[in-house]
Design a protein around this motif. Structure first.
Motif, PDB file in Angstrom:
ATOM      1  N   MET A   1       0.869  -1.171  -0.021  1.00 24.10           N
ATOM      2  CA  MET A   1       0.069   0.032   0.055  1.00 24.10           C
ATOM      3  C   MET A   1       0.899   1.284  -0.118  1.00 24.10           C
ATOM      4  N   SER A   2       0.402   2.128  -0.879  1.00 23.51           N
ATOM      5  CA  SER A   2       1.483   3.076  -1.195  1.00 23.51           C
ATOM      6  C   SER A   2       1.030   4.411   0.016  1.00 23.51           C
ATOM      7  N   ALA A   3       1.902   5.258   0.082  1.00 22.06           N
ATOM      8  CA  ALA A   3       1.743   6.416   1.143  1.00 22.06           C
ATOM      9  C   ALA A   3       0.594   7.361   0.435  1.00 22.06           C
ATOM     10  N   ARG A   4       0.357   7.528  -0.742  1.00 21.88           N
ATOM     11  CA  ARG A   4      -0.612   8.308  -1.465  1.00 21.88           C
ATOM     12  C   ARG A   4      -2.106   7.667  -1.026  1.00 21.88           C
ATOM     13  N   GLN A   5      -2.299   6.242  -0.891  1.00 26.95           N
ATOM     14  CA  GLN A   5      -3.374   5.579  -0.338  1.00 26.95           C
ATOM     15  C   GLN A   5      -3.634   5.719   0.931  1.00 26.95           C
ATOM     16  N   GLN A   6      -2.826   6.253   1.856  1.00 23.90           N
ATOM     17  CA  GLN A   6      -3.172   6.023   3.254  1.00 23.90           C
ATOM     18  C   GLN A   6      -3.578   7.415   3.757  1.00 23.90           C
ATOM     19  N   MET A   7      -4.668   7.464   4.642  1.00 27.04           N
ATOM     20  CA  MET A   7      -4.871   8.555   5.366  1.00 27.04           C
ATOM     21  C   MET A   7      -4.120   8.993   6.512  1.00 27.04           C
ATOM     22  N   SER A   8      -3.351  10.163   6.541  1.00 29.47           N
ATOM     23  CA  SER A   8      -2.521  10.453   7.430  1.00 29.47           C
ATOM     24  C   SER A   8      -3.395  10.985   8.836  1.00 29.47           C
ATOM     25  N   PRO A   9      -2.643  10.503   9.867  1.00 27.51           N
ATOM     26  CA  PRO A   9      -3.073  10.619  11.336  1.00 27.51           C
ATOM     27  C   PRO A   9      -3.277  11.858  11.504  1.00 27.51           C
ATOM     28  N   ALA A  10      -2.470  12.788  11.037  1.00 27.99           N
ATOM     29  CA  ALA A  10      -2.328  14.240  11.367  1.00 27.99           C
ATOM     30  C   ALA A  10      -3.297  14.906  10.707  1.00 27.99           C
ATOM     31  N   ALA A  11      -4.088  14.446   9.754  1.00 26.23           N
ATOM     32  CA  ALA A  11      -4.915  15.107   8.968  1.00 26.23           C
ATOM     33  C   ALA A  11      -6.479  14.383   9.087  1.00 26.23           C
ATOM     34  N   PRO A  12      -7.008  14.666  10.324  1.00 23.88           N
ATOM     35  CA  PRO A  12      -8.343  13.699  10.392  1.00 23.88           C
ATOM     36  C   PRO A  12      -9.605  14.478   9.530  1.00 23.88           C
ATOM     37  N   VAL A  13     -10.475  13.467   9.466  1.00 26.09           N
ATOM     38  CA  VAL A  13     -11.593  13.738   8.385  1.00 26.09           C
ATOM     39  C   VAL A  13     -12.146  14.978   8.749  1.00 26.09           C
ATOM     40  N   GLY A  14     -12.390  15.901   7.696  1.00 25.48           N
ATOM     41  CA  GLY A  14     -13.041  17.095   8.181  1.00 25.48           C
ATOM     42  C   GLY A  14     -11.861  18.394   8.088  1.00 25.48           C
ATOM     43  N   ALA A  15     -10.743  18.036   8.360  1.00 22.40           N
ATOM     44  CA  ALA A  15      -9.760  19.075   8.111  1.00 22.40           C
ATOM     45  C   ALA A  15      -9.658  19.744   7.070  1.00 22.40           C
ATOM     46  N   ALA A  16      -9.995  19.194   5.949  1.00 30.80           N
ATOM     47  CA  ALA A  16      -9.681  20.142   4.666  1.00 30.80           C
ATOM     48  C   ALA A  16     -11.001  20.946   4.528  1.00 30.80           C
ATOM     49  N   THR A  17     -11.980  20.728   5.169  1.00 25.68           N
ATOM     50  CA  THR A  17     -13.374  21.470   5.138  1.00 25.68           C
ATOM     51  C   THR A  17     -13.048  22.746   6.185  1.00 25.68           C
ATOM     52  N   HIS A  18     -12.404  22.499   7.338  1.00 24.78           N
ATOM     53  CA  HIS A  18     -12.185  23.686   8.460  1.00 24.78           C
ATOM     54  C   HIS A  18     -10.855  24.209   8.275  1.00 24.78           C
ATOM     55  N   ARG A  19     -10.037  24.049   7.196  1.00 22.19           N
ATOM     56  CA  ARG A  19      -8.773  24.561   7.299  1.00 22.19           C
ATOM     57  C   ARG A  19      -8.886  26.011   7.021  1.00 22.19           C
ATOM     58  N   ARG A  20      -7.628  26.566   7.547  1.00 20.93           N
ATOM     59  CA  ARG A  20      -7.561  27.912   7.465  1.00 20.93           C
ATOM     60  C   ARG A  20      -7.230  28.397   6.238  1.00 20.93           C
ATOM     61  N   MET A  21      -7.482  29.673   5.788  1.00 22.71           N
ATOM     62  CA  MET A  21      -7.218  30.273   4.704  1.00 22.71           C
ATOM     63  C   MET A  21      -5.851  30.241   4.300  1.00 22.71           C
ATOM     64  N   SER A  22      -5.361  29.973   3.307  1.00 20.90           N
ATOM     65  CA  SER A  22      -3.913  29.999   3.102  1.00 20.90           C
ATOM     66  C   SER A  22      -3.715  31.297   2.124  1.00 20.90           C
ATOM     67  N   GLY A  23      -2.192  31.769   2.003  1.00 29.00           N
ATOM     68  CA  GLY A  23      -1.973  32.995   1.099  1.00 29.00           C
ATOM     69  C   GLY A  23      -2.593  32.925  -0.448  1.00 29.00           C
ATOM     70  N   ARG A  24      -2.579  31.526  -0.842  1.00 27.74           N
ATOM     71  CA  ARG A  24      -3.221  31.408  -2.123  1.00 27.74           C
ATOM     72  C   ARG A  24      -4.847  31.653  -2.204  1.00 27.74           C
ATOM     73  N   ASP A  25      -5.279  31.177  -1.193  1.00 27.62           N
ATOM     74  CA  ASP A  25      -6.791  31.559  -0.887  1.00 27.62           C
ATOM     75  C   ASP A  25      -6.877  32.961  -0.716  1.00 27.62           C
ATOM     76  N   LEU A  26      -6.193  33.704  -0.192  1.00 25.20           N
ATOM     77  CA  LEU A  26      -6.503  35.218  -0.064  1.00 25.20           C
ATOM     78  C   LEU A  26      -6.275  35.875  -1.269  1.00 25.20           C
ATOM     79  N   ALA A  27      -5.160  35.327  -1.970  1.00 27.50           N
ATOM     80  CA  ALA A  27      -4.743  35.987  -3.289  1.00 27.50           C
ATOM     81  C   ALA A  27      -5.956  35.684  -4.328  1.00 27.50           C
ATOM     82  N   LEU A  28      -6.714  34.758  -4.353  1.00 27.42           N
ATOM     83  CA  LEU A  28      -7.800  34.373  -5.064  1.00 27.42           C
ATOM     84  C   LEU A  28      -8.868  35.190  -4.983  1.00 27.42           C
ATOM     85  N   VAL A  29      -9.052  35.101  -3.539  1.00 26.36           N
ATOM     86  CA  VAL A  29     -10.382  36.226  -3.045  1.00 26.36           C
ATOM     87  C   VAL A  29     -10.111  37.657  -3.350  1.00 26.36           C
TER      88      VAL A  29
END
Length: 226
Positions: A1-29
């Motif tokens: 099983m490759s690393a790309r197929q495993q869910m990292s323990p440091a990134a729980p489900v829902g983390a992507a939804t509640h992540r902070r705005m990045s510099g890229r996000d602010l630039a797009l806004v």
């Protein structure tokens, strides 16, 4: 099983939804808020109605379809805030608190829920086809926006419901053209930049597999793995 197929323990489900705005996000806004202001430069057409026809609703549609609900909403709120402090950011050089007391107030305030609905539906799409983009933009950019517009004309212009609906109908042909343009533009951009939308939280395909599925697929398959 490759690393790309495993869910990292440091990134729980829902983390992507509640992540902070990045510099890229602010630039797009910021870039999209500026784009919406630019769309107002050609001016406004008052075709026998106190509510003008402008290109800025096209910007609202594109903000949701390209940036998703959160970043698209922020871009729209930036423009509304600039208008509130008196800057002439609306079509025809309009701005100031007086705009919120006029017959266009419903459409202006409707930008926020319209972009949020469009962006939410686009982000939730598993396969980001042109048809799904069209449906999301149609529902948010016309369905939601025009409900607020009709309510605004009733509240600020003193129109009855039937009169407001009739007045609103004059905007439908032009807005349908904008929906088609926004759909074509969004589909083209998402093909070129498939990672533009925020990725949704990964979740397992099945028990014990360790494989996960991620955000919307814009290349044709029903799901993408990561």
């Amino acid at each position: 099983m490759s690393a790309r197929q495993q869910m990292s323990p440091a990134a729980p489900v829902g983390a992507a939804t509640h992540r902070r705005m990045s510099g890229r996000d602010l630039a797009l806004v910021a870039a999209f808020a500026a784009f919406m202001v630019v769309l107002g430069l050609p001016g406004a057409l008052f075709a026998g109605s106190p509510v003008p026809i402008t290109l800025q609703t096209l910007g609202v549609m594109l903000a949701g379809a390209l940036l998703g609900w959160r970043r698209g909403l922020m871009a729209v709120l930036v423009v509304i805030a600039l208008c509130a402090v008196g800057l002439p950011v609306l079509a025809g050089g309009r701005g100031g608190l007086g705009v919120f007391a006029g017959p266009t107030a419903g459409f202006l305030l409707g930008w926020a829920p319209a972009v949020a609905v469009t962006g939410f539906l686009v982000e939730r799409a598993r396969r980001l086809s042109a048809l799904r983009l069209f449906a999301a933009i149609l529902l948010g950019g016309i369905g939601v926006l025009h409900v607020f517009g009709i309510a605004g004309m009733m509240a600020r212009a003193g129109l009855t419901l039937s009169a407001a609906v009739l007045a609103d109908a004059a905007f439908l042909p032009g807005d349908l053209v904008k929906v088609l343009l926004a759909t074509f533009a969004a589909a083209t951009v998402h093909r070129a930049m498939p990672d533009l939308l925020p990725r949704r939280a990964a979740r397992p395909v099945g028990p014990g597999t360790g494989a996960v599925v991620g955000g919307a697929d814009v290349t044709g398959s029903a799901e993408t793995t990561r």
